[in-house]
Design an enzyme around this catalytic site. Structure first.
Site, mmCIF file in Angstrom:
data_model
loop_
_atom_site.group_PDB
_atom_site.id
_atom_site.type_symbol
_atom_site.label_atom_id
_atom_site.label_comp_id
_atom_site.label_asym_id
_atom_site.label_seq_id
_atom_site.Cartn_x
_atom_site.Cartn_y
_atom_site.Cartn_z
ATOM 1 N N HIS A 69 -7.829 -9.578 -4.041
ATOM 2 C CA HIS A 69 -7.515 -8.657 -2.942
ATOM 3 C C HIS A 69 -8.750 -7.863 -2.553
ATOM 4 C CE1 HIS A 69 -3.241 -9.405 -3.879
ATOM 5 N NE2 HIS A 69 -3.045 -9.036 -2.628
ATOM 6 N N ALA B 122 0.149 5.459 9.250
ATOM 7 C CA ALA B 122 -1.293 5.490 9.507
ATOM 8 C C ALA B 122 -2.061 4.543 8.575
ATOM 9 C CB ALA B 122 -1.822 6.915 9.338
ATOM 10 N N GLY B 123 -1.358 3.882 7.658
ATOM 11 C CA GLY B 123 -2.031 3.011 6.687
ATOM 12 C C GLY B 123 -2.307 1.624 7.261
ATOM 13 N N ARG B 124 -2.975 0.800 6.464
ATOM 14 C CA ARG B 124 -3.297 -0.576 6.910
ATOM 15 C C ARG B 124 -2.021 -1.343 7.246
ATOM 16 N NH1 ARG B 124 -7.517 0.132 3.009
ATOM 17 N NH2 ARG B 124 -5.878 0.142 1.465
ATOM 18 N N MET B 125 -1.056 -1.348 6.303
ATOM 19 C CA MET B 125 0.186 -2.094 6.554
ATOM 20 C C MET B 125 1.064 -1.385 7.575
ATOM 21 S SD MET B 125 0.609 -5.036 5.509
ATOM 22 C CE MET B 125 2.255 -5.070 6.172
ATOM 23 N N LYS C 193 -7.631 -2.073 -2.685
ATOM 24 C CA LYS C 193 -6.301 -2.158 -3.322
ATOM 25 C C LYS C 193 -6.324 -1.369 -4.628
ATOM 26 C CE LYS C 193 -2.619 -5.310 -4.705
ATOM 27 N NZ LYS C 193 -1.572 -4.521 -4.032
ATOM 28 N N THR D 113 3.830 -1.441 -3.565
ATOM 29 C CA THR D 113 3.751 -2.079 -4.887
ATOM 30 C C THR D 113 3.199 -1.090 -5.921
ATOM 31 O OG1 THR D 113 1.535 -2.938 -4.475
ATOM 32 C CG2 THR D 113 3.378 -4.365 -3.864
ATOM 33 N N GLY E 14 1.606 -6.878 -6.983
ATOM 34 C CA GLY E 14 3.058 -7.066 -7.111
ATOM 35 C C GLY E 14 3.419 -8.531 -6.946
#
Ligand code: NAD
Length: 258
Positions: free
Chosen positions: A148, A10-13, A152, A93, A158
């Protein structure tokens, strides 16, 4: 065809990987793991990620038939998920030394790709930075600046650490001994130090600059990620690699053959 499940779906990535997998016929999305107790549990993964119906539901654990997991969550969740004991691509990260050690231990019995940046460009840039650092030598002052988006949580990124390690390696140093994270007050530059700086704001997907300052010249290399799709594409490539790999800990260099 590689069967994958996305952890942190469900996250951005996670959502970017879900969409990329649904659009690539050489992958079958067989599952997606969301946080325990999440409202997203049971929802269709395609709909959850704004793609349209995919016919695969979000769950608390990955399905047994996934050949590879792709994990983009938090350091704590990533460490807990090592108990799945499955081939996995880890993009999370901000891992602590202890969490890294747990990953190394788990990789004795399962293949794991650990990559703080999945893009082809950044991984090639790492090679360029390694060479520049070695050939320009310690007479050049190196500063790394990364930017970023405002959400973040870990800093420096990372990727900044990956590039900083390459600078240190090129000069035969240990990063821990030469890294300086930001400066404030009286802080004159010491010979050989590597300055690392983090900017946060807006929607920046990711920018990294490595500058070598000489007395009569400056050499600067920049990478800009324009879309998360570049990381998702790398993660899928790594999933295909890890599904067929022997137990061990691999980086994107192994996946890309650079
Ligand atoms: P995000 O906050 O949008 O997503 C993280 C997701 O993990 C959230 O949906 C959260 O609910 C979920 N999560 C937390 N605990 C969980 C658990 N126990 N089980 C399942 N899901 C859980 O963050 P993001 O922007 O997607 O970034 C995630 C991580 O990936 C960060 O560490 C980020 O730095 C990293 N990242 C890596 C790359 C790369 O190329 N390697 C690229 C971009 C981001």
């Amino acid at each position: 065809m590689t069967r994958i499940a996305v952890v942190g779906a469900a996250g951005r990535m996670g959502c970017e990987v879900v969409r990329a997998a649904l659009e690539d016929e050489s992958f079958e999305l067989v599952g997606g793991v969301v946080e325990p107790g999440s409202e997203a549990l049971g929802s269709d993964l395609g709909e959850l990620c704004g793609w349209g119906k995919a016919g695969v539901a979000a769950s608390e654990d990955p399905p047994d038939d996934a050949e590879a997991l792709i994990e983009f969550t938090t350091p704590g969740a990533t460490a807990e998920h090592l108990s799945y004991r499955r081939p996995v691509v880890i993009g999370t990260t901000g891992l602590s030394d202890e969490q890294r050690t747990s990953i190394e231990e788990a990789a004795r019995s399962v293949p794991i790709v650990l990559a703080p940046n999945m893009s082809v460009g950044v991984n090639l840039l790492r090679e360029v930075v390694l060479e520049l650092s070695g050939k320009l030598g310690a007479g050049y002052d190196v500063e790394i600046v990364e930017s970023h988006h405002r959400n973040k949580v870990d800093a420096p990124s990372g990727t900044a650490l990956l590039l900083a390690r390459a600078v240190a390696e090129g000069r035969g140093n240990e990063l821990d001994e030469v890294a300086v994270y930001g400066r404030e007050g009286r802080s004159p530059r010491q010979e050989g130090e590597i300055g690392i700086h983090a900017l946060r704001g807006g929607a920046v997907v990711g920018e990294h600059r490595v500058v070598f300052y000489g007395s009569g010249e400056e050499v600067e290399v920049i990478h800009r990620a324009l879309s998360r799709r570049t990381f998702a594409a790398g993660a899928l490539r790594a999933a295909r690699f890890v599904a067929a790999a022997e137990p061990g800990l691999y980086s994107m260099r192994a996946v890309l053959g650079v």
